[in-house]
Write a protein that holds these residues in place. Structure first.
Motif, PDB file in Angstrom:
ATOM      1  N   GLU A  75      40.596  59.618 -24.103  1.00  0.00           N
ATOM      2  CA  GLU A  75      39.717  59.147 -25.179  1.00  0.00           C
ATOM      3  C   GLU A  75      40.613  58.564 -26.267  1.00  0.00           C
ATOM      4  N   ARG A 133      40.032  58.253 -17.108  1.00  0.00           N
ATOM      5  CA  ARG A 133      39.607  59.585 -16.638  1.00  0.00           C
ATOM      6  C   ARG A 133      39.515  59.539 -15.123  1.00  0.00           C
ATOM      7  N   GLU A 139      37.621  60.337 -12.883  1.00  0.00           N
ATOM      8  CA  GLU A 139      36.241  60.786 -12.669  1.00  0.00           C
ATOM      9  C   GLU A 139      36.032  61.159 -11.202  1.00  0.00           C
ATOM     10  N   PHE A 174      29.290  51.349 -15.130  1.00  0.00           N
ATOM     11  CA  PHE A 174      28.766  52.432 -15.973  1.00  0.00           C
ATOM     12  C   PHE A 174      29.747  53.596 -16.049  1.00  0.00           C
ATOM     13  N   ARG A 175      30.240  54.030 -14.889  1.00  0.00           N
ATOM     14  CA  ARG A 175      31.221  55.126 -14.912  1.00  0.00           C
ATOM     15  C   ARG A 175      32.416  54.714 -14.067  1.00  0.00           C
ATOM     16  N   THR A 176      33.547  54.498 -14.721  1.00  0.00           N
ATOM     17  CA  THR A 176      34.753  54.061 -14.019  1.00  0.00           C
ATOM     18  C   THR A 176      35.909  54.960 -14.455  1.00  0.00           C
ATOM     19  N   PHE A 229      38.384  52.520 -18.593  1.00  0.00           N
ATOM     20  CA  PHE A 229      37.297  51.893 -19.361  1.00  0.00           C
ATOM     21  C   PHE A 229      37.747  51.742 -20.808  1.00  0.00           C
ATOM     22  N   GLN A 249      36.832  52.269 -24.874  1.00  0.00           N
ATOM     23  CA  GLN A 249      35.973  52.949 -25.840  1.00  0.00           C
ATOM     24  C   GLN A 249      35.992  52.232 -27.177  1.00  0.00           C
ATOM     25  N   GLU A 298      35.483  53.751 -30.776  1.00  0.00           N
ATOM     26  CA  GLU A 298      35.233  55.049 -31.419  1.00  0.00           C
ATOM     27  C   GLU A 298      35.456  54.994 -32.924  1.00  0.00           C
ATOM     28  N   GLU A 355      23.480  57.656 -20.885  1.00  0.00           N
ATOM     29  CA  GLU A 355      24.161  57.592 -22.196  1.00  0.00           C
ATOM     30  C   GLU A 355      24.908  56.279 -22.424  1.00  0.00           C
ATOM     31  N   LEU A 356      24.675  55.720 -23.594  1.00  0.00           N
ATOM     32  CA  LEU A 356      25.414  54.536 -24.049  1.00  0.00           C
ATOM     33  C   LEU A 356      26.515  54.982 -24.998  1.00  0.00           C
ATOM     34  N   GLU A 410      31.523  61.584 -35.375  1.00  0.00           N
ATOM     35  CA  GLU A 410      32.131  60.703 -34.375  1.00  0.00           C
ATOM     36  C   GLU A 410      31.106  59.899 -33.579  1.00  0.00           C
ATOM     37  N   SER A 432      30.824  57.573 -30.770  1.00  0.00           N
ATOM     38  CA  SER A 432      31.761  57.192 -29.710  1.00  0.00           C
ATOM     39  C   SER A 432      31.033  56.389 -28.645  1.00  0.00           C
ATOM     40  N   GLY A 457      31.044  53.115 -25.528  1.00  0.00           N
ATOM     41  CA  GLY A 457      31.842  52.502 -24.470  1.00  0.00           C
ATOM     42  C   GLY A 457      31.616  50.992 -24.492  1.00  0.00           C
ATOM     43  N   ARG A 491      30.096  50.015 -21.066  1.00  0.00           N
ATOM     44  CA  ARG A 491      28.705  50.461 -20.939  1.00  0.00           C
ATOM     45  C   ARG A 491      27.787  49.613 -21.813  1.00  0.00           C
TER      46      ARG A 491
HETATM   47  N1  GAP Z   1      35.665  61.177 -28.113  1.00  0.00           N
HETATM   48  C1  GAP Z   1      34.433  61.536 -27.551  1.00  0.00           C
HETATM   49  C2  GAP Z   1      34.223  61.028 -26.214  1.00  0.00           C
HETATM   50  O1  GAP Z   1      35.124  60.478 -25.590  1.00  0.00           O
HETATM   51  P1  GAP Z   1      32.430  60.804 -24.315  1.00  0.00           P
HETATM   52  O2  GAP Z   1      30.957  61.058 -24.368  1.00  0.00           O
HETATM   53  O3  GAP Z   1      33.209  61.479 -23.266  1.00  0.00           O
HETATM   54  O4  GAP Z   1      32.957  61.188 -25.774  1.00  0.00           O
HETATM   55  C3  GAP Z   1      32.140  58.369 -25.203  1.00  0.00           C
HETATM   56  O5  GAP Z   1      32.664  59.241 -24.244  1.00  0.00           O
HETATM   57  C4  GAP Z   1      31.620  57.104 -24.572  1.00  0.00           C
HETATM   58  O6  GAP Z   1      32.644  56.514 -23.755  1.00  0.00           O
HETATM   59  C5  GAP Z   1      30.442  57.305 -23.628  1.00  0.00           C
HETATM   60  O7  GAP Z   1      29.218  57.333 -24.347  1.00  0.00           O
HETATM   61  C6  GAP Z   1      30.539  56.069 -22.750  1.00  0.00           C
HETATM   62  O8  GAP Z   1      29.962  54.943 -23.395  1.00  0.00           O
HETATM   63  C7  GAP Z   1      32.038  55.864 -22.636  1.00  0.00           C
HETATM   64  N2  GAP Z   1      32.545  56.476 -21.394  1.00  0.00           N
HETATM   65  C8  GAP Z   1      32.892  57.758 -21.200  1.00  0.00           C
HETATM   66  N3  GAP Z   1      33.315  57.947 -19.931  1.00  0.00           N
HETATM   67  C9  GAP Z   1      33.215  56.755 -19.320  1.00  0.00           C
HETATM   68  C10 GAP Z   1      33.507  56.291 -17.990  1.00  0.00           C
HETATM   69  N4  GAP Z   1      34.011  57.099 -17.069  1.00  0.00           N
HETATM   70  N5  GAP Z   1      33.259  54.991 -17.697  1.00  0.00           N
HETATM   71  C11 GAP Z   1      32.781  54.139 -18.639  1.00  0.00           C
HETATM   72  N6  GAP Z   1      32.500  54.524 -19.893  1.00  0.00           N
HETATM   73  C12 GAP Z   1      32.709  55.801 -20.243  1.00  0.00           C
END
Ligand code: GAP
Length: 543
Positions: free
Chosen positions: A168, A200, A202, A210-212, A215, A217, A219, A284-285, A329, A331, A333, A336
């Protein structure tokens, strides 16, 4: 109607240079994506709109660009080394590795109270492998999501060079709190914004971007006096919701969801997720959390942190004492948000009704394709059922289903069936005349703002004037392209598909009176405007 399926977005993105699968020539790398020539413009516009709204248009914010690689201790004291993990279990029978907490929720209908409760359910054989149904599962173990790397030229074999790719951007802000406070002479409340890559590992990436695992952020950490945190939190929830709405997300596809007590991260007092109705459902956005004083305390020197040399605190002139600010915070993406803007803007529509005879002919062809699918025995059963259902539905819903039939041309399975080539040929010809795909992006987000065409590419005076207008608009900071590679109708359609809000055509009248045709993407209306008025008229429509 926004995009009905993620497939139509994926297909458009690939076809029109917005987003490509990464390292495709080597077979790709699961769930990693490259932004192409138009995608990088779009994502940059999203990031620029965010930065402008949260930094430039406010008096209480500063920007930051911290390093991705940070001292490992940052992740020790932030809690990520110990707790940033998902519980995984292995199926001894089929060797799959599902997430144990997801199994628990899906099969017992409620959240587990912790790892111990998940493992008790595994031992009691109450959880089944989602792939093969076996209850022979290993004890669930935490799997840390941070990517490890080594700093320095020598692999030491121990942990001395260990570093992480940041999961993050937030921690880069916390550890710079003192630097920004001192150098910018800030008073509370104030915030720090940062855009940057996060990584991450993941377990279940997917749903396109959407989830990679890699990515970006966007913030904000907003520092306030304790006691003023709740009002500031609510203000940010409202501000951030308005940002998405102002940039065009339809209100019915955007909502705020209050996280329940058991969902809250251990440091959070309250968290509201902004969710978008993606084609796969509400997701979640952005998360907007009240993180209290957790992070600044965690990184400050004290009994729990002998390694830090800083006390991350603020001298409050009114109270004449040091306080540790609370943090709000928001936060988000960048990937996203970009995906949500794409989904919301996507539209496939009939522009005029095709003749009934042509539709009847096309319907007959689609039905014959459906019969051919039903007869094939070298197709997997699931593929057969899917194609057959789609074909019957499309045949029944023509001519309205013509745009959906055109998207089917991307389907590799459909293309394996001979008769589909005929369907595709006829549908594409009709599609050219009667349908259009349009991305109704907010003009400030569109990858290209203006496209300029000469009515005839072999008429040097038209070409010269069109190129001149392109150069003038570009010099005004409007992303403008010149194109003469097709008939005007075709050029309009190409620009509609990538969301260009304004197309200008230079014709013979332009040579006489200096006016050009301005064609609006959304209304398809065409008006004449003088060359010299163009920059200010177009800029006005970008606000
Ligand atoms: N600092 C707080 C934090 O990182 P999070 O909810 O884990 O919070 C925030 O992440 C935002 O980052 C998410 O709402 C999303 O938009 C984006 N995000 C998190 N993980 C992601 C992923 N694996 N791929 C794409 N976007 C991601």
């Amino acid at each position: 109607m926004p995009a009905a399926s993620l497939e139509s977005i994926v297909s458009l993105c690939k076809r029109r240079g917005i987003i490509f699968p990464s390292s495709a020539i080597y077979g790709g790398l699961g769930s990693t994506w490259d932004y192409g020539p138009l995608g990088v413009e779009l994502k940059n516009n999203v990031k620029r709109a965010w930065w402008r709204s949260v930094v430039h248009e406010r008096d209480d914010m500063e920007g930051l660009d911290a390093a991705i690689l940070m001292n490992r201790l940052v992740w020790k004291y932030s809690g990520h080394e110990a707790t940033f993990s998902d519980p995984m279990t292995d199926c001894r029978f089929c060797k799959s590795r599902p997430r144990a907490d997801h199994l628990f929720v899906a099969q017992k209908g409620r959240d587990p109270k912790g790892l111990a409760e998940i493992n008790a359910a595994i031992t009691a054989k109450e959880l089944k492998c989602p792939r093969c149904g076996s209850t022979d599962l290993t004890e669930a173990r935490p799997f840390n999501l941070m990517f490890k790397t080594t700093v320095g030229a020598v692999e030491t074999g121990d942990d001395s060079g260990l570093a992480y790719l940041r999961p993050e951007t937030a921690q880069g802000i916390f550890v710079n709190f003192g630097n920004v406070l001192d150098t910018m002479r800030r008073k509370l409340p104030f915030g720090i914004a940062q855009i940057g890559k996060a990584f991450r590992n993941e377990i279940t990436p997917g749903n396109f971007t959407f989830r990679t695992r890699e990515f970006e952020q966007m913030e904000i950490e907003y520092f306030v006096k304790p006691g003023e945190d709740e009002a500031a939190h609510q203000a940010w929830i409202d501000t951030r919701t308005r940002w998405y709405a102002d940039l065009g997300l339809r209100p019915e596809n955007l909502r705020q969801r209050e996280q329940e007590k058991h969902e809250l991260a251990h440091y959070a007092k309250r968290c509201v997720d902004l969710e978008y109705k993606f084609p796969m459902g509400w997701s979640e956005l952005e998360g907007i959390a009240n993180r209290t004083d957790f992070d600044l305390l965690a990184h400050s020197r004290g009994p729990n942190n002998p390694d830090s040399i800083a006390e991350l605190r603020y001298f409050d002139q009114e109270q004449k004492k040091h306080i540790v600010p609370y943090v709000i915070e928001p936060s988000a993406g960048a990937d996203r948000a970009t995906l949500a803007f794409l989904c919301d803007a996507y539209e496939e529509a009939l522009v005029k009704e095709p003749p009934a005879d042509d539709i009847a002919k096309l319907r007959e062809l689609v039905e014959s394709f459906a019969r051919s699918v039903d007869k094939r025995d070298n197709l997997e059963a699931a593929t057969k059922t899917r194609l057959s259902e789609v074909a019957h539905q499309l045949a029944a819903e023509l001519p309205g289903a013509l745009p959906r039939l055109l998207s089917l041309s991307e389907d590799a399975d459909a293309n394996r069936i001979e008769v589909f080539k005929k369907v595709r040929g006829v549908a594409e010809k009709m599609g050219e005349e009667f349908t259009r795909t349009v991305l109704r992006l907010h003009p400030r987000l569109s990858p290209i703002t203006v496209a300029v065409f000469p009515l005839k590419k072999n008429e040097p005076r038209l070409v010269e004037m069109a190129r001149g207008i392109k150069a003038e608009l570009q010099a005004e900071g409007l992303r403008t392209v010149y194109d003469d590679t097709g008939a005007i109708g075709k050029l309009y359609r190409r620009q509609d598909e990538i969301g260009t809000p304004f197309c200008l055509t230079v014709d013979f009248q332009s040579l006489d009176d200096g006016t050009v045709t301005v064609r609006d993407r959304d209304t398809m209306s065409q008006e004449r405007a003088g060359r010299s008025e163009l920059p200010s008229a177009l800029k006005k429509r970008l606000r």
